[in-house]
Design a protein around this motif. Structure first.
Motif, PDB file in Angstrom:
ATOM      1  N   LYS A 193       5.268  13.046 -19.327  1.00 50.08           N
ATOM      2  CA  LYS A 193       4.576  11.765 -19.311  1.00 50.08           C
ATOM      3  C   LYS A 193       5.584  10.687 -18.948  1.00 50.08           C
ATOM      4  N   LEU A 194       5.207   9.828 -18.023  1.00 53.00           N
ATOM      5  CA  LEU A 194       6.106   8.768 -17.568  1.00 53.00           C
ATOM      6  C   LEU A 194       5.774   7.451 -18.243  1.00 53.00           C
ATOM      7  N   LYS A 195       6.818   6.762 -18.686  1.00 55.28           N
ATOM      8  CA  LYS A 195       6.648   5.410 -19.206  1.00 55.28           C
ATOM      9  C   LYS A 195       6.707   4.457 -18.021  1.00 55.28           C
ATOM     10  N   GLN A 196       6.182   3.264 -18.215  1.00 51.68           N
ATOM     11  CA  GLN A 196       6.220   2.266 -17.156  1.00 51.68           C
ATOM     12  C   GLN A 196       7.664   2.008 -16.716  1.00 51.68           C
ATOM     13  N   SER A 197       8.571   1.936 -17.687  1.00 56.30           N
ATOM     14  CA  SER A 197       9.973   1.661 -17.349  1.00 56.30           C
ATOM     15  C   SER A 197      10.583   2.792 -16.521  1.00 56.30           C
ATOM     16  N   ASP A 198      10.170   4.046 -16.761  1.00 54.26           N
ATOM     17  CA  ASP A 198      10.669   5.179 -15.965  1.00 54.26           C
ATOM     18  C   ASP A 198      10.279   4.995 -14.504  1.00 54.26           C
ATOM     19  N   ILE A 199       9.024   4.599 -14.292  1.00 59.92           N
ATOM     20  CA  ILE A 199       8.510   4.423 -12.929  1.00 59.92           C
ATOM     21  C   ILE A 199       9.227   3.263 -12.240  1.00 59.92           C
ATOM     22  N   LEU A 200       9.379   2.152 -12.961  1.00 61.50           N
ATOM     23  CA  LEU A 200      10.045   0.982 -12.374  1.00 61.50           C
ATOM     24  C   LEU A 200      11.463   1.329 -11.941  1.00 61.50           C
ATOM     25  N   LYS A 201      12.208   1.997 -12.820  1.00 63.89           N
ATOM     26  CA  LYS A 201      13.603   2.346 -12.508  1.00 63.89           C
ATOM     27  C   LYS A 201      13.681   3.313 -11.334  1.00 63.89           C
ATOM     28  N   LYS A 202      12.902   4.383 -11.374  1.00 71.71           N
ATOM     29  CA  LYS A 202      12.996   5.429 -10.348  1.00 71.71           C
ATOM     30  C   LYS A 202      12.576   4.915  -8.978  1.00 71.71           C
ATOM     31  N   VAL A 203      11.431   4.287  -8.895  1.00 68.37           N
ATOM     32  CA  VAL A 203      10.933   3.830  -7.591  1.00 68.37           C
ATOM     33  C   VAL A 203      11.823   2.719  -7.033  1.00 68.37           C
ATOM     34  N   ALA A 204      12.252   1.788  -7.873  1.00 71.54           N
ATOM     35  CA  ALA A 204      13.119   0.707  -7.399  1.00 71.54           C
ATOM     36  C   ALA A 204      14.441   1.267  -6.883  1.00 71.54           C
ATOM     37  N   ALA A 205      15.009   2.244  -7.591  1.00 74.40           N
ATOM     38  CA  ALA A 205      16.274   2.843  -7.158  1.00 74.40           C
ATOM     39  C   ALA A 205      16.089   3.667  -5.887  1.00 74.40           C
ATOM     40  N   ASP A 206      15.038   4.480  -5.842  1.00 73.19           N
ATOM     41  CA  ASP A 206      14.807   5.344  -4.676  1.00 73.19           C
ATOM     42  C   ASP A 206      14.521   4.533  -3.418  1.00 73.19           C
ATOM     43  N   GLN A 207      13.772   3.453  -3.559  1.00 70.40           N
ATOM     44  CA  GLN A 207      13.343   2.680  -2.386  1.00 70.40           C
ATOM     45  C   GLN A 207      14.274   1.501  -2.100  1.00 70.40           C
TER      46      GLN A 207
ATOM     47  N   GLU B 152       0.830  -1.207   0.000  1.00 75.82           N
ATOM     48  CA  GLU B 152       0.000   0.000   0.000  1.00 75.82           C
ATOM     49  C   GLU B 152       0.867   1.261   0.000  1.00 75.82           C
ATOM     50  N   GLU B 153       1.955   1.239   0.760  1.00 78.03           N
ATOM     51  CA  GLU B 153       2.871   2.372   0.805  1.00 78.03           C
ATOM     52  C   GLU B 153       3.549   2.551  -0.558  1.00 78.03           C
ATOM     53  N   LEU B 154       3.920   1.447  -1.160  1.00 78.72           N
ATOM     54  CA  LEU B 154       4.557   1.484  -2.477  1.00 78.72           C
ATOM     55  C   LEU B 154       3.590   2.037  -3.527  1.00 78.72           C
ATOM     56  N   LYS B 155       2.339   1.632  -3.453  1.00 74.85           N
ATOM     57  CA  LYS B 155       1.328   2.137  -4.389  1.00 74.85           C
ATOM     58  C   LYS B 155       1.159   3.648  -4.230  1.00 74.85           C
ATOM     59  N   LYS B 156       1.201   4.114  -2.983  1.00 75.12           N
ATOM     60  CA  LYS B 156       1.063   5.540  -2.713  1.00 75.12           C
ATOM     61  C   LYS B 156       2.243   6.312  -3.319  1.00 75.12           C
ATOM     62  N   ILE B 157       3.447   5.767  -3.185  1.00 79.22           N
ATOM     63  CA  ILE B 157       4.647   6.408  -3.740  1.00 79.22           C
ATOM     64  C   ILE B 157       4.539   6.489  -5.264  1.00 79.22           C
ATOM     65  N   ILE B 158       4.097   5.408  -5.883  1.00 83.31           N
ATOM     66  CA  ILE B 158       3.958   5.390  -7.352  1.00 83.31           C
ATOM     67  C   ILE B 158       2.918   6.415  -7.794  1.00 83.31           C
ATOM     68  N   TYR B 159       1.781   6.440  -7.103  1.00 79.04           N
ATOM     69  CA  TYR B 159       0.711   7.374  -7.467  1.00 79.04           C
ATOM     70  C   TYR B 159       1.197   8.819  -7.345  1.00 79.04           C
ATOM     71  N   GLN B 160       1.911   9.123  -6.257  1.00 86.14           N
ATOM     72  CA  GLN B 160       2.422  10.484  -6.051  1.00 86.14           C
ATOM     73  C   GLN B 160       3.424  10.871  -7.132  1.00 86.14           C
ATOM     74  N   LEU B 161       4.253   9.911  -7.557  1.00 88.44           N
ATOM     75  CA  LEU B 161       5.226  10.178  -8.624  1.00 88.44           C
ATOM     76  C   LEU B 161       4.499  10.549  -9.919  1.00 88.44           C
ATOM     77  N   VAL B 162       3.466   9.784 -10.254  1.00 85.59           N
ATOM     78  CA  VAL B 162       2.701  10.065 -11.481  1.00 85.59           C
ATOM     79  C   VAL B 162       1.960  11.397 -11.343  1.00 85.59           C
TER      80      VAL B 162
ATOM     81  N   ILE C  39      14.457  -1.399  -3.708  1.00 88.85           N
ATOM     82  CA  ILE C  39      13.718  -2.665  -3.825  1.00 88.85           C
ATOM     83  C   ILE C  39      13.802  -3.173  -5.262  1.00 88.85           C
ATOM     84  N   ASP C  40      13.318  -4.400  -5.466  1.00 89.31           N
ATOM     85  CA  ASP C  40      13.353  -5.013  -6.781  1.00 89.31           C
ATOM     86  C   ASP C  40      12.257  -4.424  -7.679  1.00 89.31           C
TER      87      ASP C  40
END
Length: 72
Positions: free
Chosen positions: A22-36, A4-14, A38-39
Motif C-alpha cells: 500500500k502506498l502512502k501519498q508521501s511515497d507517491i510524491l517522493k517517487k514520482v517527483a524523483a523519477d520525473q 495527463e501524462e503525469l496522472k497516467k504515471i501516478i495511476y500506473q504506479l498505484v 519535477i517538483d
C-alpha cells in the motif's frame, strides 16, 4: 510534463503496487517527483485531480493510503 501524462504515471504506479504494497501519498510524491525530475507540488496537483475524478481513493487502515477503488 503534461498533467495527463503525469496522472497516467501516478495511476500506473498505484496499479503496479496493488496487492503488493500500500502506498502512502508521501511515497507517491517522493517517487514520482524523483523519477520525473519535477517538483512535488506538480505531482500533488495531479494526484488531487485523480482523487477528485474518483480514479484513486484514500483508504484508512493504520494510516492513510492511496489505492484504486474496488470494482463492483
Amino acid at each position: 510534463m503534461e498533467k495527463e501524462e503525469l496522472k497516467k504515471i501516478i495511476y500506473q504506479l498505484v496499479e503496479k503496487s496493488t496487492g503488493k504494497k500500500k502506498l502512502k501519498q508521501s511515497d507517491i510524491l517522493k517517487k514520482v517527483a524523483a523519477d520525473q525530475g519535477i517538483d512535488k507540488s506538480e505531482v500533488k496537483a495531479a494526484l488531487r485531480e485523480l482523487m477528485d475524478a474518483g480514479e484513486l481513493i484514500f483508504t484508512y487502515f493504520g494510516g492513510s493510503f492511496v489505492e484504486i477503488p474496488p470494482k463492483e
